[in-house]
Design a protein around this motif. Structure first.
Motif, PDB file in Angstrom:
ATOM      1  N   GLY A 164       0.807  -1.211   0.000  1.00 23.50           N
ATOM      2  CA  GLY A 164       0.000   0.000   0.000  1.00 23.50           C
ATOM      3  C   GLY A 164       0.841   1.263   0.000  1.00 23.50           C
ATOM      4  O   GLY A 164       0.367   2.334   0.354  1.00 23.50           O
ATOM      5  N   MET A 165       2.123   1.157  -0.407  1.00 19.68           N
ATOM      6  CA  MET A 165       3.062   2.279  -0.353  1.00 19.68           C
ATOM      7  C   MET A 165       3.733   2.470  -1.715  1.00 19.68           C
ATOM      8  O   MET A 165       4.834   1.974  -1.955  1.00 19.68           O
ATOM      9  CB  MET A 165       4.129   2.026   0.710  1.00 19.68           C
ATOM     10  CG  MET A 165       3.580   1.864   2.111  1.00 19.68           C
ATOM     11  SD  MET A 165       4.895   1.478   3.297  1.00 19.68           S
ATOM     12  CE  MET A 165       3.931   1.194   4.785  1.00 19.68           C
ATOM     13  N   PRO A 166       3.089   3.195  -2.615  1.00 17.19           N
ATOM     14  CA  PRO A 166       3.693   3.406  -3.930  1.00 17.19           C
ATOM     15  C   PRO A 166       4.822   4.425  -3.931  1.00 17.19           C
ATOM     16  O   PRO A 166       5.522   4.586  -4.923  1.00 17.19           O
ATOM     17  CB  PRO A 166       2.518   3.914  -4.766  1.00 17.19           C
ATOM     18  CG  PRO A 166       1.644   4.602  -3.768  1.00 17.19           C
ATOM     19  CD  PRO A 166       1.751   3.793  -2.503  1.00 17.19           C
ATOM     20  N   GLY A 167       5.030   5.107  -2.804  1.00 19.29           N
ATOM     21  CA  GLY A 167       5.932   6.255  -2.772  1.00 19.29           C
ATOM     22  C   GLY A 167       7.413   5.995  -2.903  1.00 19.29           C
ATOM     23  O   GLY A 167       8.105   6.736  -3.624  1.00 19.29           O
ATOM     24  N   PRO A 168       7.996   4.995  -2.217  1.00 17.03           N
ATOM     25  CA  PRO A 168       9.465   4.880  -2.213  1.00 17.03           C
ATOM     26  C   PRO A 168      10.147   4.917  -3.577  1.00 17.03           C
ATOM     27  O   PRO A 168      11.179   5.584  -3.700  1.00 17.03           O
ATOM     28  CB  PRO A 168       9.687   3.539  -1.490  1.00 17.03           C
ATOM     29  CG  PRO A 168       8.557   3.481  -0.518  1.00 17.03           C
ATOM     30  CD  PRO A 168       7.375   4.064  -1.256  1.00 17.03           C
ATOM     31  N   PRO A 169       9.628   4.269  -4.630  1.00 21.98           N
ATOM     32  CA  PRO A 169      10.307   4.411  -5.926  1.00 21.98           C
ATOM     33  C   PRO A 169      10.039   5.760  -6.598  1.00 21.98           C
ATOM     34  O   PRO A 169      10.883   6.266  -7.339  1.00 21.98           O
ATOM     35  CB  PRO A 169       9.710   3.270  -6.770  1.00 21.98           C
ATOM     36  CG  PRO A 169       9.047   2.357  -5.794  1.00 21.98           C
ATOM     37  CD  PRO A 169       8.579   3.234  -4.679  1.00 21.98           C
ATOM     38  N   VAL A 170       8.859   6.338  -6.356  1.00 20.52           N
ATOM     39  CA  VAL A 170       8.438   7.547  -7.063  1.00 20.52           C
ATOM     40  C   VAL A 170       9.089   8.804  -6.486  1.00 20.52           C
ATOM     41  O   VAL A 170       9.466   9.718  -7.230  1.00 20.52           O
ATOM     42  CB  VAL A 170       6.898   7.675  -7.018  1.00 20.52           C
ATOM     43  CG1 VAL A 170       6.442   9.015  -7.579  1.00 20.52           C
ATOM     44  CG2 VAL A 170       6.252   6.534  -7.794  1.00 20.52           C
ATOM     45  N   VAL A 171       9.223   8.847  -5.161  1.00 23.75           N
ATOM     46  CA  VAL A 171       9.727  10.067  -4.522  1.00 23.75           C
ATOM     47  C   VAL A 171      11.120  10.449  -5.010  1.00 23.75           C
ATOM     48  O   VAL A 171      11.339  11.607  -5.423  1.00 23.75           O
ATOM     49  CB  VAL A 171       9.689   9.930  -2.992  1.00 23.75           C
ATOM     50  CG1 VAL A 171      10.360  11.132  -2.327  1.00 23.75           C
ATOM     51  CG2 VAL A 171       8.251   9.802  -2.501  1.00 23.75           C
ATOM     52  N   PRO A 172      12.109   9.546  -5.016  1.00 23.45           N
ATOM     53  CA  PRO A 172      13.429   9.944  -5.534  1.00 23.45           C
ATOM     54  C   PRO A 172      13.400  10.355  -7.003  1.00 23.45           C
ATOM     55  O   PRO A 172      14.186  11.202  -7.433  1.00 23.45           O
ATOM     56  CB  PRO A 172      14.280   8.683  -5.330  1.00 23.45           C
ATOM     57  CG  PRO A 172      13.585   7.919  -4.255  1.00 23.45           C
ATOM     58  CD  PRO A 172      12.127   8.178  -4.473  1.00 23.45           C
ATOM     59  N   TYR A 173      12.485   9.764  -7.778  1.00 27.53           N
ATOM     60  CA  TYR A 173      12.378  10.073  -9.207  1.00 27.53           C
ATOM     61  C   TYR A 173      12.078  11.560  -9.416  1.00 27.53           C
ATOM     62  O   TYR A 173      12.617  12.186 -10.337  1.00 27.53           O
ATOM     63  CB  TYR A 173      11.285   9.208  -9.827  1.00 27.53           C
ATOM     64  CG  TYR A 173      11.137   9.336 -11.329  1.00 27.53           C
ATOM     65  CD1 TYR A 173      11.804   8.470 -12.189  1.00 27.53           C
ATOM     66  CD2 TYR A 173      10.316  10.318 -11.887  1.00 27.53           C
ATOM     67  CE1 TYR A 173      11.659   8.578 -13.569  1.00 27.53           C
ATOM     68  CE2 TYR A 173      10.166  10.435 -13.257  1.00 27.53           C
ATOM     69  CZ  TYR A 173      10.842   9.568 -14.087  1.00 27.53           C
ATOM     70  OH  TYR A 173      10.709   9.679 -15.457  1.00 27.53           O
ATOM     71  N   TYR A 174      11.218  12.140  -8.560  1.00 28.01           N
ATOM     72  CA  TYR A 174      10.827  13.535  -8.731  1.00 28.01           C
ATOM     73  C   TYR A 174      11.565  14.489  -7.784  1.00 28.01           C
ATOM     74  O   TYR A 174      12.015  15.554  -8.202  1.00 28.01           O
ATOM     75  CB  TYR A 174       9.311  13.683  -8.537  1.00 28.01           C
ATOM     76  CG  TYR A 174       8.530  13.093  -9.681  1.00 28.01           C
ATOM     77  CD1 TYR A 174       8.487  13.727 -10.911  1.00 28.01           C
ATOM     78  CD2 TYR A 174       7.859  11.885  -9.546  1.00 28.01           C
ATOM     79  CE1 TYR A 174       7.791  13.191 -11.986  1.00 28.01           C
ATOM     80  CE2 TYR A 174       7.152  11.339 -10.599  1.00 28.01           C
ATOM     81  CZ  TYR A 174       7.121  11.986 -11.822  1.00 28.01           C
ATOM     82  OH  TYR A 174       6.452  11.430 -12.868  1.00 28.01           O
ATOM     83  N   VAL A 175      11.689  14.108  -6.519  1.00 31.17           N
ATOM     84  CA  VAL A 175      12.327  15.001  -5.556  1.00 31.17           C
ATOM     85  C   VAL A 175      13.813  15.156  -5.850  1.00 31.17           C
ATOM     86  O   VAL A 175      14.411  16.195  -5.551  1.00 31.17           O
ATOM     87  CB  VAL A 175      12.094  14.492  -4.119  1.00 31.17           C
ATOM     88  CG1 VAL A 175      12.814  15.370  -3.089  1.00 31.17           C
ATOM     89  CG2 VAL A 175      10.602  14.453  -3.809  1.00 31.17           C
ATOM     90  N   THR A 227       5.347  20.979  -9.316  1.00 30.74           N
ATOM     91  CA  THR A 227       5.328  19.917 -10.330  1.00 30.74           C
ATOM     92  C   THR A 227       5.639  18.563  -9.709  1.00 30.74           C
ATOM     93  O   THR A 227       4.984  17.558 -10.021  1.00 30.74           O
ATOM     94  CB  THR A 227       6.348  20.226 -11.437  1.00 30.74           C
ATOM     95  OG1 THR A 227       6.036  21.488 -12.032  1.00 30.74           O
ATOM     96  CG2 THR A 227       6.341  19.152 -12.512  1.00 30.74           C
ATOM     97  N   ALA A 228       6.627  18.524  -8.833  1.00 25.84           N
ATOM     98  CA  ALA A 228       7.004  17.265  -8.187  1.00 25.84           C
ATOM     99  C   ALA A 228       5.849  16.716  -7.352  1.00 25.84           C
ATOM    100  O   ALA A 228       5.518  15.524  -7.438  1.00 25.84           O
ATOM    101  CB  ALA A 228       8.241  17.477  -7.315  1.00 25.84           C
ATOM    102  N   LYS A 229       5.225  17.576  -6.541  1.00 18.78           N
ATOM    103  CA  LYS A 229       4.126  17.115  -5.692  1.00 18.78           C
ATOM    104  C   LYS A 229       2.935  16.652  -6.523  1.00 18.78           C
ATOM    105  O   LYS A 229       2.346  15.602  -6.252  1.00 18.78           O
ATOM    106  CB  LYS A 229       3.701  18.228  -4.737  1.00 18.78           C
ATOM    107  CG  LYS A 229       4.684  18.503  -3.613  1.00 18.78           C
ATOM    108  CD  LYS A 229       4.185  19.615  -2.686  1.00 18.78           C
ATOM    109  CE  LYS A 229       2.901  19.252  -2.002  1.00 18.78           C
ATOM    110  NZ  LYS A 229       2.482  20.290  -1.032  1.00 18.78           N
ATOM    111  N   ALA A 230       2.558  17.422  -7.529  1.00 16.99           N
ATOM    112  CA  ALA A 230       1.410  17.045  -8.356  1.00 16.99           C
ATOM    113  C   ALA A 230       1.665  15.734  -9.092  1.00 16.99           C
ATOM    114  O   ALA A 230       0.765  14.892  -9.214  1.00 16.99           O
ATOM    115  CB  ALA A 230       1.098  18.166  -9.355  1.00 16.99           C
ATOM    116  N   SER A 231       2.892  15.543  -9.577  1.00 17.87           N
ATOM    117  CA  SER A 231       3.229  14.312 -10.290  1.00 17.87           C
ATOM    118  C   SER A 231       3.106  13.108  -9.364  1.00 17.87           C
ATOM    119  O   SER A 231       2.516  12.080  -9.726  1.00 17.87           O
ATOM    120  CB  SER A 231       4.652  14.402 -10.846  1.00 17.87           C
ATOM    121  OG  SER A 231       4.786  15.477 -11.747  1.00 17.87           O
ATOM    122  N   MET A 232       3.662  13.220  -8.156  1.00 16.87           N
ATOM    123  CA  MET A 232       3.594  12.115  -7.209  1.00 16.87           C
ATOM    124  C   MET A 232       2.155  11.808  -6.815  1.00 16.87           C
ATOM    125  O   MET A 232       1.730  10.639  -6.798  1.00 16.87           O
ATOM    126  CB  MET A 232       4.439  12.433  -5.973  1.00 16.87           C
ATOM    127  CG  MET A 232       5.930  12.509  -6.236  1.00 16.87           C
ATOM    128  SD  MET A 232       6.949  12.647  -4.735  1.00 16.87           S
ATOM    129  CE  MET A 232       6.497  14.279  -4.142  1.00 16.87           C
TER     130      MET A 232
END
Length: 247
Positions: free
Chosen positions: A148-159, A167-172
């Motif tokens: 239930g945690m899609p964030g760990p791969p996505v956060v470094p990609y944008y942040v 843009t980073a927040k909206a994308s995530m």
């Protein structure tokens, strides 16, 4: 003790408080609600049920912001969202058959790797290559179903890139909205999504709205450096929590 859809009022009160905290973090950082909410809900529910309830509230708040997210997100978010939708069902099926100790170890490793990745120097604003984008989408989808945690791969990609915070927040958040929908559809297809979980998610939703609104206000008052520091702090807390649970 009186029950609401099988949940006691004290349990609902605790869930409301934790949901508020998770939504506040989401408003500030652009992610983090699942990191806070899933482990607490899993104390009263099965891991699969905790993931699905979190997906309900994530979908509701994402739909409420959908027009803004579509307007502000980077184009790569659409491609990653499509990959997340494909990989979520296998992740949920994998969770159902994975021994708990192994699942905890894998989640801990992912949380630690995301924290390390976000500490790297900020890269250029250029979009990462196709391989990195595909890997981010597929791994995020697997983690959506599995934890239930899609964030760990996505956060470094944008942040980790020198792009505007908005843009980073909206994308995530756009990706996480799609991930929540994919998780719920996968749960329904696998026969593990029940009406009482949807009802609990609806009961928690007002706290999500309040916490997310206050978090957005706080985010507007800090600079980009402080925001990136807060993101790193949330990931660090996630990694520590995962390690404690593992040990």
């Amino acid at each position: 003790m009186e029950l609401v859809a099988g949940f006691t009022w004290p349990a609902i009160a605790i869930a409301l408080a934790i949901t508020f905290a998770g939504a506040f973090v989401r408003g500030v950082a652009g992610f983090g609600m699942a990191i806070i909410l899933v482990p607490v809900l899993a104390l009263a529910l099965t891991p699969v049920e905790a993931v699905l309830v979190t997906n309900v509230v994530a979908l509701l708040v994402g739909l409420a912001e959908l027009r803004r997210l579509l307007r502000e997100a980077d184009r790569s978010a659409l491609a990653i969202s499509a990959l997340v939708a494909v990989a979520t069902a296998p992740g949920l099926a994998l969770l159902a058959v994975t021994p708990a100790p192994l699942a905890r170890m894998l989640i801990a490793l992912v949380a630690i790797s995301a924290f390390v990745a976000v500490l790297r120097p900020v890269r250029a604003a250029n979009r990462p290559g196709r391989v990195a984008t595909v890997a981010t989408g597929l791994s995020s989808g697997l983690l959506t179903g599995f934890a239930g945690m899609p964030g760990p791969p996505v956060v470094p990609y944008y942040v980790g890139r020198a792009i505007a915070r908005r843009t980073a927040k909206a994308s995530m958040l756009l990706i996480f909205t799609v991930a929540a929908l994919a998780g719920l559809l996968s749960g329904a297809a696998l026969g593990v999504m029940h009406w009482r979980l949807a009802l609990l998610g609806v009961l928690l939703f007002p706290m999500v709205v309040l916490g997310n609104w206050l978090g957005n206000l706080a985010s507007d008052r800090i600079d980009d450096r402080a925001w990136r520091g807060f993101v790193a702090l949330v990931l660090a807390a996630s990694a520590v929590a995962a390690l404690v649970k593992l040990l």
